[in-house]
Design a protein around this motif. Structure first.
Motif, mmCIF file in Angstrom:
data_model
loop_
_atom_site.group_PDB
_atom_site.id
_atom_site.type_symbol
_atom_site.label_atom_id
_atom_site.label_comp_id
_atom_site.label_asym_id
_atom_site.label_seq_id
_atom_site.Cartn_x
_atom_site.Cartn_y
_atom_site.Cartn_z
ATOM 1 N N ASP A 74 0.832 -1.209 0.000
ATOM 2 C CA ASP A 74 0.000 0.000 0.000
ATOM 3 C C ASP A 74 0.866 1.259 0.000
ATOM 4 O O ASP A 74 0.595 2.211 -0.721
ATOM 5 C CB ASP A 74 -0.964 0.002 1.178
ATOM 6 N N ALA A 75 1.940 1.248 0.768
ATOM 7 C CA ALA A 75 2.846 2.396 0.816
ATOM 8 C C ALA A 75 3.604 2.544 -0.509
ATOM 9 O O ALA A 75 3.834 3.657 -0.978
ATOM 10 C CB ALA A 75 3.835 2.253 1.972
ATOM 11 N N THR A 76 3.944 1.420 -1.120
ATOM 12 C CA THR A 76 4.638 1.453 -2.406
ATOM 13 C C THR A 76 3.735 2.034 -3.484
ATOM 14 O O THR A 76 4.165 2.856 -4.301
ATOM 15 C CB THR A 76 5.094 0.038 -2.809
ATOM 16 N N LEU A 77 2.472 1.633 -3.491
ATOM 17 C CA LEU A 77 1.513 2.164 -4.461
ATOM 18 C C LEU A 77 1.303 3.660 -4.247
ATOM 19 O O LEU A 77 1.287 4.441 -5.202
ATOM 20 C CB LEU A 77 0.189 1.420 -4.374
ATOM 21 N N TYR A 78 1.164 4.072 -3.002
ATOM 22 C CA TYR A 78 0.990 5.491 -2.681
ATOM 23 C C TYR A 78 2.170 6.301 -3.202
ATOM 24 O O TYR A 78 2.004 7.339 -3.837
ATOM 25 C CB TYR A 78 0.839 5.654 -1.170
ATOM 26 N N ALA A 79 3.375 5.807 -2.979
ATOM 27 C CA ALA A 79 4.581 6.499 -3.447
ATOM 28 C C ALA A 79 4.625 6.541 -4.976
ATOM 29 O O ALA A 79 5.019 7.558 -5.554
ATOM 30 C CB ALA A 79 5.827 5.810 -2.900
ATOM 31 N N ALA A 80 4.205 5.471 -5.631
ATOM 32 C CA ALA A 80 4.194 5.437 -7.095
ATOM 33 C C ALA A 80 3.202 6.453 -7.660
ATOM 34 O O ALA A 80 3.485 7.128 -8.651
ATOM 35 C CB ALA A 80 3.861 4.034 -7.585
ATOM 36 N N ILE A 81 2.040 6.575 -7.028
ATOM 37 C CA ILE A 81 1.035 7.549 -7.470
ATOM 38 C C ILE A 81 1.573 8.968 -7.285
ATOM 39 O O ILE A 81 1.465 9.803 -8.186
ATOM 40 C CB ILE A 81 -0.292 7.352 -6.727
ATOM 41 N N LEU A 82 2.150 9.257 -6.130
ATOM 42 C CA LEU A 82 2.706 10.588 -5.886
ATOM 43 C C LEU A 82 3.832 10.911 -6.866
ATOM 44 O O LEU A 82 3.928 12.031 -7.359
ATOM 45 C CB LEU A 82 3.210 10.710 -4.449
ATOM 46 N N SER A 83 4.645 9.927 -7.168
ATOM 47 C CA SER A 83 5.726 10.116 -8.122
ATOM 48 C C SER A 83 5.164 10.441 -9.500
ATOM 49 O O SER A 83 5.664 11.328 -10.199
ATOM 50 C CB SER A 83 6.585 8.857 -8.189
ATOM 51 N N ASP A 84 4.119 9.750 -9.898
ATOM 52 C CA ASP A 84 3.488 10.017 -11.189
ATOM 53 C C ASP A 84 2.903 11.427 -11.231
ATOM 54 O O ASP A 84 2.999 12.110 -12.256
ATOM 55 C CB ASP A 84 2.389 8.995 -11.462
ATOM 56 N N MET A 85 2.334 11.878 -10.130
ATOM 57 C CA MET A 85 1.713 13.202 -10.085
ATOM 58 C C MET A 85 2.738 14.318 -10.265
ATOM 59 O O MET A 85 2.396 15.404 -10.723
ATOM 60 C CB MET A 85 0.959 13.392 -8.768
ATOM 61 N N ARG A 86 3.994 14.056 -9.965
ATOM 62 C CA ARG A 86 5.049 15.069 -10.117
ATOM 63 C C ARG A 86 5.373 15.348 -11.582
ATOM 64 O O ARG A 86 6.097 16.286 -11.877
ATOM 65 C CB ARG A 86 6.302 14.632 -9.382
ATOM 66 N N LYS A 87 4.844 14.563 -12.499
ATOM 67 C CA LYS A 87 5.103 14.750 -13.926
ATOM 68 C C LYS A 87 4.415 15.995 -14.472
ATOM 69 O O LYS A 87 4.710 16.422 -15.571
ATOM 70 C CB LYS A 87 4.628 13.533 -14.717
ATOM 71 N N GLY A 88 3.476 16.531 -13.722
ATOM 72 C CA GLY A 88 2.768 17.728 -14.181
ATOM 73 C C GLY A 88 1.661 17.375 -15.154
ATOM 74 O O GLY A 88 0.823 16.530 -14.879
ATOM 75 N N LYS A 89 1.683 17.960 -16.346
ATOM 76 C CA LYS A 89 0.608 17.767 -17.317
ATOM 77 C C LYS A 89 0.516 16.331 -17.822
ATOM 78 O O LYS A 89 -0.544 15.892 -18.246
ATOM 79 C CB LYS A 89 0.780 18.710 -18.494
ATOM 80 N N GLY A 90 1.593 15.576 -17.779
ATOM 81 C CA GLY A 90 1.588 14.191 -18.239
ATOM 82 C C GLY A 90 1.171 13.193 -17.174
ATOM 83 O O GLY A 90 1.168 11.991 -17.414
ATOM 84 N N ALA A 91 0.817 13.667 -15.986
ATOM 85 C CA ALA A 91 0.467 12.779 -14.869
ATOM 86 C C ALA A 91 -0.834 12.029 -15.150
ATOM 87 O O ALA A 91 -1.749 12.551 -15.776
ATOM 88 C CB ALA A 91 0.337 13.572 -13.587
ATOM 89 N N ARG A 92 -0.897 10.795 -14.674
ATOM 90 C CA ARG A 92 -2.098 9.978 -14.841
ATOM 91 C C ARG A 92 -3.063 10.108 -13.669
ATOM 92 O O ARG A 92 -4.172 9.609 -13.728
ATOM 93 C CB ARG A 92 -1.708 8.509 -15.014
ATOM 94 N N PHE A 93 -2.632 10.772 -12.585
ATOM 95 C CA PHE A 93 -3.457 10.898 -11.393
ATOM 96 C C PHE A 93 -3.551 12.348 -10.941
ATOM 97 O O PHE A 93 -2.654 13.141 -11.180
ATOM 98 C CB PHE A 93 -2.872 10.079 -10.231
#
Length: 50
Positions: free
Chosen positions: A20-39
């Motif tokens: 669960d913590a790994t998934l949370y970190a992966a989502i937050l990491s994806d959100m840092r992409k800015g306009k290309g983020a999936r979340f």
């Protein structure tokens, strides 16, 4: 959420003790992409697809 994503073959944990913590970190990491983020995070503790 981890079980549902694994069942749908969307994401699998790399085998850590806290998937669960790994998934949370992966989502937050994806959100840092800015306009290309999936979340997006509309509220604390809530995520949605972009």
């Amino acid at each position: 959420m981890v079980e549902a994503m694994a069942k749908a073959k969307l994401w699998t944990s790399p085998g850590g003790k806290r998937p669960d913590a790994t998934l949370y970190a992966a989502i937050l990491s994806d959100m840092r992409k800015g306009k290309g983020a999936r979340f997006k995070k509309p509220a604390p503790g809530r995520f949605m697809g972009a």
